[in-house]
Design a protein around this motif. Structure first.
Motif, PDB file in Angstrom:
ATOM      1  N   HIS A   8     -11.215  -3.396   5.598  1.00 45.59           N
ATOM      2  CA  HIS A   8     -10.172  -2.658   6.310  1.00 45.59           C
ATOM      3  C   HIS A   8      -8.764  -3.174   6.014  1.00 45.59           C
ATOM      4  CE1 HIS A   8     -13.793  -1.591   8.621  1.00 45.59           C
ATOM      5  NE2 HIS A   8     -13.178  -0.431   8.731  1.00 45.59           N
ATOM      6  N   ALA A   9      -8.645  -4.213   5.221  1.00 45.53           N
ATOM      7  CA  ALA A   9      -7.325  -4.752   4.878  1.00 45.53           C
ATOM      8  C   ALA A   9      -6.633  -3.831   3.871  1.00 45.53           C
ATOM      9  CB  ALA A   9      -7.453  -6.153   4.305  1.00 45.53           C
ATOM     10  N   LYS A  10      -5.314  -3.736   3.965  1.00 39.97           N
ATOM     11  CA  LYS A  10      -4.538  -2.911   3.039  1.00 39.97           C
ATOM     12  C   LYS A  10      -4.199  -3.653   1.760  1.00 39.97           C
ATOM     13  CE  LYS A  10      -2.474  -0.301   6.789  1.00 39.97           C
ATOM     14  NZ  LYS A  10      -1.289  -0.094   7.596  1.00 39.97           N
ATOM     15  N   SER A  11      -4.002  -4.980   1.864  1.00 38.00           N
ATOM     16  CA  SER A  11      -3.653  -5.773   0.689  1.00 38.00           C
ATOM     17  C   SER A  11      -3.972  -7.238   0.953  1.00 38.00           C
ATOM     18  CB  SER A  11      -2.169  -5.617   0.346  1.00 38.00           C
ATOM     19  OG  SER A  11      -1.378  -6.137   1.390  1.00 38.00           O
ATOM     20  N   VAL A  32      -4.028  -4.376  -3.848  1.00 38.31           N
ATOM     21  CA  VAL A  32      -3.819  -3.303  -2.883  1.00 38.31           C
ATOM     22  C   VAL A  32      -5.090  -2.467  -2.837  1.00 38.31           C
ATOM     23  CG1 VAL A  32      -2.417  -1.310  -2.252  1.00 38.31           C
ATOM     24  CG2 VAL A  32      -1.358  -3.250  -3.428  1.00 38.31           C
ATOM     25  N   SER A  33      -5.643  -2.319  -1.660  1.00 35.15           N
ATOM     26  CA  SER A  33      -6.897  -1.596  -1.479  1.00 35.15           C
ATOM     27  C   SER A  33      -6.825  -0.178  -2.040  1.00 35.15           C
ATOM     28  CB  SER A  33      -7.246  -1.535   0.007  1.00 35.15           C
ATOM     29  OG  SER A  33      -8.480  -0.881   0.185  1.00 35.15           O
ATOM     30  N   LYS A  35      -5.836   0.937  -4.815  1.00 34.67           N
ATOM     31  CA  LYS A  35      -4.733   1.289  -5.708  1.00 34.67           C
ATOM     32  C   LYS A  35      -4.602   0.401  -6.929  1.00 34.67           C
ATOM     33  CE  LYS A  35      -2.171   3.665  -2.244  1.00 34.67           C
ATOM     34  NZ  LYS A  35      -0.960   3.943  -1.570  1.00 34.67           N
ATOM     35  N   TYR A 167      -2.240 -11.086   3.918  1.00 36.75           N
ATOM     36  CA  TYR A 167      -2.958  -9.835   4.191  1.00 36.75           C
ATOM     37  C   TYR A 167      -2.006  -8.775   4.703  1.00 36.75           C
ATOM     38  CZ  TYR A 167      -7.538 -11.989   3.588  1.00 36.75           C
ATOM     39  OH  TYR A 167      -8.642 -12.598   3.063  1.00 36.75           O
ATOM     40  N   ASN A 168      -2.221  -7.538   4.270  1.00 40.82           N
ATOM     41  CA  ASN A 168      -1.516  -6.344   4.738  1.00 40.82           C
ATOM     42  C   ASN A 168      -0.009  -6.368   4.499  1.00 40.82           C
ATOM     43  OD1 ASN A 168      -3.956  -5.150   5.724  1.00 40.82           O
ATOM     44  ND2 ASN A 168      -3.847  -6.610   7.417  1.00 40.82           N
ATOM     45  N   PRO A 170       3.304  -5.480   2.130  1.00 42.47           N
ATOM     46  CA  PRO A 170       3.608  -4.434   1.152  1.00 42.47           C
ATOM     47  C   PRO A 170       3.607  -5.006  -0.272  1.00 42.47           C
ATOM     48  CG  PRO A 170       5.368  -4.626   2.801  1.00 42.47           C
ATOM     49  CD  PRO A 170       4.401  -5.731   3.052  1.00 42.47           C
TER      50      PRO A 170
END
Length: 186
Positions: A8-11, A32-33, A35, A167-168, A170
């Motif tokens: 569930h982490a974005k990055s 990046v999840s 991407k 984590y998360n 940008p």
């Protein structure tokens, strides 16, 4: 829990080293999840920059790097430019390094029998140690907030110390301008 949290982490920022069969691999990557990712990789002393975005892998290495991996002609043609290649085929292993889900799954799901260890602090974070009793190595998982992996250590014939942080945060993934498309060189 760590595997579920990372899904569930974005990055995430991944840094550290792995030595297998005597060859050191050093990583400093922002992933990046879903991407891609970017950063620097060093294999056996040869360092290159890596970016994966939109199903393409971009590499930037020194002339010495390109001489070793492509010969003198490649080194002179590429000199100072990014090289673009498909993220499949012969570059799939590099794309795996920048795929957050694949990299984390290979780290978190490739284990034997696990044992809960003690609580400690790693890089200023409260963590719990989870030890792989059959293969060796310890994963340190955050005890506050999401149970994100914080660090993994392995000793023996194959060693590793990898840290997971930021984590998360940008992360910008922008293809470099004027890259040299490897598919046009063949």
């Amino acid at each position: 829990a760590a595997s579920n949290a990372i899904s569930h982490a974005k990055s995430v920022h991944v840094s550290g080293s792995i030595t297998a069969t005597g060859v050191p691999l050093n990583l400093d990557l922002d992933l990046v999840s879903g991407k891609g990712g970017r950063g620097q990789v060093s294999i056996g002393g040869q360092t290159f920059r890596l970016l994966e975005v939109a199903n393409a892998v971009y590499l930037y290495g020194s002339a010495a790097f390109w001489r070793q991996h492509g010969g003198a002609a490649a080194a002179s043609k590429i000199n100072g430019r990014w090289v673009k290649a498909p993220a499949t085929g012969s570059f799939a292993s590099l794309a795996t390094l920048t795929n957050m889900q694949q990299l984390m799954a290979s780290i978190l799901l490739n284990h034997g029998s696990l044992a809960k260890g003690s609580t400690t602090t790693v890089n200023g974070r409260q963590v719990i140690a989870v030890t792989d009793k059959s293969q060796g190595g310890t994963l340190y998982v955050a005890t506050t907030g999401p149970p994100y992996p914080v660090q993994i250590k392995r000793r023996g014939t194959s060693t590793a110390q990898i840290t997971f942080d930021r984590y998360n945060q940008p992360v910008s993934l922008t293809p470099p301008a004027n890259s040299l498309d490897i598919t046009q060189l063949r």
